[in-house]
Design a protein around this motif. Sequence first.
Motif, short mmCIF file in Angstrom:
data_model
loop_
_atom_site.label_atom_id
_atom_site.label_comp_id
_atom_site.label_asym_id
_atom_site.label_seq_id
_atom_site.Cartn_x
_atom_site.Cartn_y
_atom_site.Cartn_z
N ALA A 14 9.43 12.33 -22.85
CA ALA A 14 10.82 12.17 -22.42
C ALA A 14 11.12 10.72 -22.06
O ALA A 14 12.25 10.24 -22.22
N ASP A 46 8.64 15.20 -31.01
CA ASP A 46 9.17 15.17 -29.65
C ASP A 46 8.47 16.26 -28.85
O ASP A 46 8.46 17.43 -29.25
N LYS A 48 9.09 17.68 -25.94
CA LYS A 48 9.91 18.71 -25.30
C LYS A 48 10.53 19.67 -26.32
O LYS A 48 10.42 20.89 -26.18
#
Length: 182
Positions: A14, A46, A48
């Motif tokens: 993040a 990514d 997340k």
Amino acid sequence: MAEDSKPLLIKRYASRRLYNTETSDYVTLDDIAGFIRTGREVQIIDLKSGDDLTRQYLLQIIAEHESRGENVLPVNVLNDLVRAYTTQATSVVPQFLQTSFEMLRESQEKVMETMGGSSMKVPGLEAMQAQQEAFMKAMTGGMNWGTTQPNEPAAEKSGDGEDLDDIKKQLAELQDKLSKLK
């Protein structure tokens, strides 16, 4: 599957930091470019969302190199790419670029084998260039994207005296390679 044939997994946190899962350390875009230059495939995910961000980061690497004056892509090629995004050619362009780079890699390997690492003149370079030009014409269906003048015949531009039968043969070989990719 060999270890080097698997893509190197990079996770983006993040905080936008990039984490190399093989070495358990953070990496930069320059590090990723280095991995790719050595022949390693890279996949950036990514953490997340799980989204694949590889394309985004590869384009960012290219943009940074171009902005530092390491111009590999001439302005007319960049213009052609922008045009391709706004025309029906978008379905042909990715395949054309992939095949062109495959041909370039194969040609470089042949040249290196022929030259044995010496610095002498590259044999057959003109033939390779003519083959690439014929391939581009075949893939674009003869569209003029700024590569020739509007009223200039292609034979006059090439100036290498190749006859039509030779060009047809090269075109058939390229179309055969393209059909195998599908």
